[in-house]
Design an enzyme around this catalytic site. Structure first.
Site, PDB file in Angstrom:
ATOM      1  N   TYR A   1      -9.954  10.365  -4.872  1.00 49.53           N
ATOM      2  CA  TYR A   1     -10.856  10.154  -6.005  1.00 49.53           C
ATOM      3  C   TYR A   1     -11.891   9.092  -5.668  1.00 49.53           C
ATOM      4  O   TYR A   1     -13.091   9.249  -5.896  1.00 49.53           O
ATOM      5  CB  TYR A   1     -10.007   9.741  -7.213  1.00 49.53           C
ATOM      6  CG  TYR A   1     -10.759   9.466  -8.491  1.00 49.53           C
ATOM      7  CD1 TYR A   1     -11.269  10.511  -9.262  1.00 49.53           C
ATOM      8  CD2 TYR A   1     -10.930   8.158  -8.960  1.00 49.53           C
ATOM      9  CE1 TYR A   1     -11.937  10.262 -10.461  1.00 49.53           C
ATOM     10  CE2 TYR A   1     -11.598   7.897 -10.146  1.00 49.53           C
ATOM     11  CZ  TYR A   1     -12.098   8.949 -10.899  1.00 49.53           C
ATOM     12  OH  TYR A   1     -12.757   8.700 -12.071  1.00 49.53           O
TER      13      TYR A   1
ATOM     14  N   SER B   1     -17.350   5.529 -11.008  1.00 48.82           N
ATOM     15  CA  SER B   1     -16.165   4.849 -11.546  1.00 48.82           C
ATOM     16  C   SER B   1     -16.071   3.482 -10.888  1.00 48.82           C
ATOM     17  O   SER B   1     -16.691   3.236  -9.849  1.00 48.82           O
ATOM     18  CB  SER B   1     -14.928   5.675 -11.175  1.00 48.82           C
ATOM     19  OG  SER B   1     -13.734   4.960 -11.397  1.00 48.82           O
TER      20      SER B   1
END
Ligand SMILES: NC(=O)c1ccc[n+]([C@@H]2O[C@H](COP(=O)([O-])OP(=O)(O)OC[C@H]3O[C@@H](n4cnc5c(N)ncnc54)[C@H](O)[C@@H]3O)[C@@H](O)[C@H]2O)c1
Length: 278
Positions: A165, A152
């Site tokens: 995350y 990401s």
């Protein structure tokens, strides 16, 4: 003129996945589903591995005979063994793996329950490591393969409320590099794709107090051009990078990160110097 549809007349590889057998995790929906569909478009066969059984089976059904489904929790080593067995039985082996399954919890680290933090790292980082471990023998015995880990932009920079995350997604980049080095002699390539935000559905279940409309309005990607960015990205942009990395066209790429974020993490237009506000 070559008869091989995956090469040009000069013998250079292009993005084709004819006869390639790819396991894609978390492909019952979202980006994983889009990747699976694109693999099938390009002539490949896909095995969807997901904890969501009914949606996963429905996705496989929609994609047609080139797609199948196996129930898989990526945190389970036994689950991975079963998925590899199913790939062997139904596809006769594997040529690639896309580690796409992940979860997201938005929130400050100090407010996050330790169990939630551990689960996030387990799904997003330990899961892909178990996956690489499980598919290595079958890729090796088939003469090589390509593994793509979906990270990401949160794996390239930090942001408040994404600490756990982000840690998992940075970790994936280390997993990619080290396993690429370990597996290179087996002709197994390992790469990371770092998408920008293209599927808001992933974070809607976890937004809590997070004001998504405000974020999308105020975040630096809007308006893109004023930030020096050509556009925002959508899932199609990401799937094209993933299928390219799975194909022989990317034979020169291993152990690398590929941002598909339309310059989000490239830097910012600096105010007060030429080029700003043009
Ligand atoms: N949504 C975005 O904008 C965005 C941005 C950058 C990166 N990503 C990354 O893209 C990938 C896909 O995200 P998405 O937006 O499609 O998310 P999504 O929530 O729509 O889909 C994730 C899928 O993973 C599955 N999954 C979750 N836990 C699992 C487990 N333990 N075992 C197996 N499957 C499991 C879910 O059932 C679901 O089908 C993720 O790796 C995510 O981090 C997404």
């Amino acid at each position: 003129m070559t008869d091989d549809p995956s090469t040009t007349r000069s013998g250079d590889a292009i993005t084709r996945l004819d006869r390639r057998r790819i396991l894609v995790t978390g492909a019952a929906q979202g980006l994983g589903e889009a990747i699976a569909a694109r693999i099938v478009d390009l002539g490949g066969r896909v095995l969807i591995g997901d904890v969501l059984v009914a949606p996963g089976e429905a996705t496989a059904e929609r994609l047609g005979p080139a797609a199948g489904f196996v129930e898989l929790d990526v945190t389970s080593p036994e689950g991975w063994d079963r998925a590899v067995r199913v790939a062997d039985d139904e596809l006769g082996g594997l040529d690639g793996l896309v580690n796409n399954a992940a979860i997201l919890h938005l929130g400050l680290l100090e407010d996050m329950a330790p169990e939630r933090l551990a689960r996030l790292i387990e799904v997003n980082l330990v899961g892909p490591a178990l996956g690489i471990r499980a598919v290595t023998p079958v890729l090796r015995s088939g003469g090589g393969g390509s593994i793509v880990n979906i990270s990401s932009i949160a794996g390239l920079e930090g942001m408040n409320s994404t600490v756990a995350y982000s840690a998992s997604k940075w970790g994936l980049r280390g997993l990619t590099r080290s396993s690429a080095i370990e597996l290179g002699r087996d002709r197994i390539r390992v790469n990371t794709v770092c998408p920008g935000m293209g599927n808001p559905e992933m974070f809607t279940p976890f937004i809590g107090d997070f004001d998504l409309p405000l974020y999308l309005e105020k975040a630096p990607q809007v308006p893109y051009q004023e930030q020096g960015r050509p556009r925002n990205v959508d899932m199609h942009d990401v799937t094209e990078m993933v299928v390219w990395l799975l194909s022989d066209a990317a034979r020169g790429c291993s152990g690398a990160d590929f941002a598909v974020d339309a310059a989000w993490t490239a830097g910012k237009l600096a105010p007060g110097v030429p080029g700003f506000g043009r």
